[in-house]
Enzyme design. Structure first.
Site, PDB file in Angstrom:
ATOM      1  N   VAL A   1     -41.266  36.069 -23.607  1.00  0.00           N
ATOM      2  CA  VAL A   1     -41.169  36.229 -24.709  1.00  0.00           C
ATOM      3  C   VAL A   1     -39.836  35.732 -25.391  1.00  0.00           C
ATOM      4  CG1 VAL A   1     -41.080  37.727 -27.259  1.00  0.00           C
ATOM      5  CG2 VAL A   1     -41.994  37.899 -25.593  1.00  0.00           C
ATOM      6  N   CYS A   2     -39.923  33.971 -25.625  1.00  0.00           N
ATOM      7  CA  CYS A   2     -38.797  33.161 -26.651  1.00  0.00           C
ATOM      8  C   CYS A   2     -38.177  33.830 -27.372  1.00  0.00           C
ATOM      9  CB  CYS A   2     -38.849  31.913 -26.408  1.00  0.00           C
ATOM     10  SG  CYS A   2     -37.931  30.832 -26.943  1.00  0.00           S
TER      11      CYS A   2
END
Lengths: 160, 279
Positions: free
Chosen positions: A93-94
Site C-alpha cells: 500500500v502506498c
C-alpha cells in the site's frame, strides 16, 4: 534484558485492539509453526465503506512490523495484483501515513492505520499512482474502474 | 606667606542658583558592592527547604487512595505554593537591585573621570546641568523592573517546579483531567476529555515523562531519546504536530509523573475493593 520497544508496543496494540476496535475490522498476529503468536506479522481485514463501490466485502491485508517500529512504520500489503490505484503490483500500500519520510509518526496506532486504509479504498489519491491498470482506469475510464472494483468486492464478499 | 587674590573669588548667588545635580567627589570611594552573599544563601536555602518539604509531603500522599484529609492537603499545598512564590519574588528583587548597582558602578566611575569636582568656580556651570543624580537613577531602574512585575511573573511562568506545585492539588484530585483554564493542556493528547497518561511510543504508563517545551507533548524519556540516535532533531512523534524537537527542548514532566502515580493508586484501590466485594 528488557523487552524491546517494538515488542512492548505491539503487545499493547494487541491488548487495545482486543478491548476495542472499529466495527467490521479484524486484526490478529499470525501463528508461527510452533503455534505461538508472531506479534510482528498480523493478518487484518478492512471492510469497504457501506454505500460505496467497496461495500459488503472485507479486504485482507498483512501488516509487517520491523524491529524499528514504532520509529519506522509497518508495511501493509494486500494480496498481489490487488486492484487499486495506490497499491503496487506486489500488493504494497502506498499511503503517506505509512511512509517514514512523509506522514508516519510513532504515535499512529494500528486502529488509525486500518481506518486510513479503509479511507484510501474509496478515496484513491490520483497524485501517487502505484500501478498502471487501476490508475489509468480510475483517471480515464471510470466505468471499467468501477466494474473491476465491484468484481473484486464480490471476490472478498462478506459471508451472509 | 602669599596673599590670596580676592578678585578671583566669585561667590555665586545660592538663592538664585540651586544645584540639582551633584557630581561625585573624586576623593570619595565608590562602593556599589551589594552582594549580600549571606542573604542570597538564606533565600536559596529556604527555597530548597520549601521544595523538599512539599516533595516529601506529596510523596507521602500520592500513593494513598483515597487521599485522607483532602481539605488540609489542599491548604498545605496552597501555602507551600505561596511561600515559594514569595521566595522567588524576594530573590528576584535582590537580584534586580544587585544588577542595578553593578550598572551604576561603571557609570559612576566613567562619569567621575570626566567631571570636575564641584567648586565655587564651576558652581554656576553645574547649576545649568540638568541631569539625573546617580541615586535617583538607581532607584528608577530598580523600581521599573520590580514594580512592572513583568520580570517575576515571567520567571514563575517558566519555573517548572512552580507550575508543578501550583497544579499538584488539582492532579491529586483529578489525575486524568486537563488543568482548568490552561491553554497548555488543550494541546495534549486528549481522549474523551481525559489526558493520556501513556507514552505514545510504548502505549504504556509513563515512568520518566519528558515534555517538549515547544508543543507540550509528553514522551517516555527512553523512547524519545531513541529518536535522536541517528539525528539531533526529530519530528514530534504525535500525528499532525508540526514541531521539530531536539534533546534541549525536553524537560522532566513532574506533573505527569504525579498523574500516573495517583491514577495507578486509584486503579489498585478500585480492583481491591472489587475483589473484596466478590469475596
Amino acid at each position: 534484558m528488557s523487552l524491546s520497544l517494538c515488542k512492548v508496543r505491539l503487545q499493547e496494540e494487541r491488548k487495545q485492539w482486543r478491548k476495542d476496535h472499529p466495527f467490521g475490522f479484524y486484526a490478529r498476529p499470525k501463528k508461527t509453526a510452533d503455534g505461538t503468536l508472531d506479534l510482528t506479522r498480523w493478518d487484518a481485514g478492512i471492510p469497504g465503506k457501506s454505500n460505496s463501490l467497496w461495500a459488503e466485502a472485507t479486504y485482507p491485508v498483512t501488516i509487517t512490523f520491523s524491529d524499528e517500529y514504532p520509529s519506522k512504520p509497518p508495511k501493509v500489503m494486500f494480496p498481489p495484483g490487488f486492484w487499486h490505484p495506490n497499491v503496487y503490483p506486489s500488493g504494497t500500500v502506498c499511503l503517506s501515513i505509512l511512509n517514514e519520510s512523509q506522514d508516519w509518526r510513532p504515535a499512529i496506532t494500528l486502529k488509525q492505520i486500518v481506518l486510513g486504509i479503509q479511507e484510501l479504498l474509496t478515496n484513491p489519491n490520483p497524485d501517487s499512482p502505484a500501478q498502471e491498470p487501476a490508475w489509468k482506469a480510475f483517471s480515464k475510464d471510470r466505468a471499467t474502474y468501477e466494474k473491476k472494483v465491484k468484481e473484486q468486492a464480490k471476490k472478498y464478499a462478506n459471508a451472509t | 606667606m602669599e596673599e590670596v587674590p580676592q578678585e578671583t573669588q566669585v561667590i555665586p548667588d545660592f538663592q538664585e542658583n540651586v544645584l540639582s545635580y551633584f557630581p561625585i567627589y573624586s576623593s570619595l570611594r565608590v562602593n556599589t558592592d551589594f552582594t549580600h552573599t549571606q542573604l542570597q544563601r538564606d533565600i536559596d536555602d529556604k527555597i530548597s527547604k520549601t521544595k523538599q518539604l512539599s516533595d516529601d509531603f506529596i510523596n507521602e500522599i500520592a500513593d494513598m487512595s483515597p487521599i485522607p484529609l483532602l481539605e488540609l492537603c489542599r491548604e498545605f499545598l496552597e501555602s507551600q505554593t505561596e511561600s515559594y512564590t514569595k521566595l522567588v519574588e524576594t530573590k528576584f528583587r535582590l537580584q534586580t537591585l544587585q544588577t542595578a548597582l553593578r550598572h551604576a558602578h561603571s557609570s559612576v566611575v566613567d562619569t567621575r573621570r570626566l567631571e570636575d569636582d564641584l567648586t565655587l568656580e564651576n558652581y554656576i556651570q553645574y547649576c545649568e546641568l540638568t541631569k539625573e543624580n546617580f541615586a535617583d537613577a538607581i532607584i528608577a531602574d530598580v523600581e521599573t523592573k520590580i514594580y512592572s512585575e513583568q520580570g517575576c511573573s515571567t520567571i514563575l511562568k517558566a519555573d517548572s517546579w512552580y507550575q508543578y506545585i501550583r497544579n499538584c492539588y488539582f492532579v491529586l484530585e483529578h489525575p486524568e483531567d486537563p488543568l482548568p483554564d490552561d491553554q497548555v493542556d488543550e494541546e495534549l493528547a486528549v481522549e474523551g476529555g481525559k489526558i493520556s497518561l501513556k507514552d505514545p511510543f510504548s502505549l504504556n504508563y509513563f515512568v520518566e515523562p519528558l515534555m517538549a517545551i515547544s508543543c507540550k507533548h509528553v514522551f517516555e524519556k527512553e523512547h524519545i531519546m531513541g529518536e535522536f540516535r541517528d539525528s539531533p532533531r526529530t519530528k514530534c512523534p504525535i500525528t499532525g504536530c508540526v514541531a521539530e524537537l531536539t534533546k534541549k527542548d525536553l524537560r522532566p514532566d513532574l506533573l505527569m509523573q504525579l498523574r500516573v502515580r495517583v491514577h495507578k493508586a486509584r486503579e489498585k484501590n478500585k480492583s481491591q475493593s472489587r475483589a473484596t466485594r466478590l469475596q
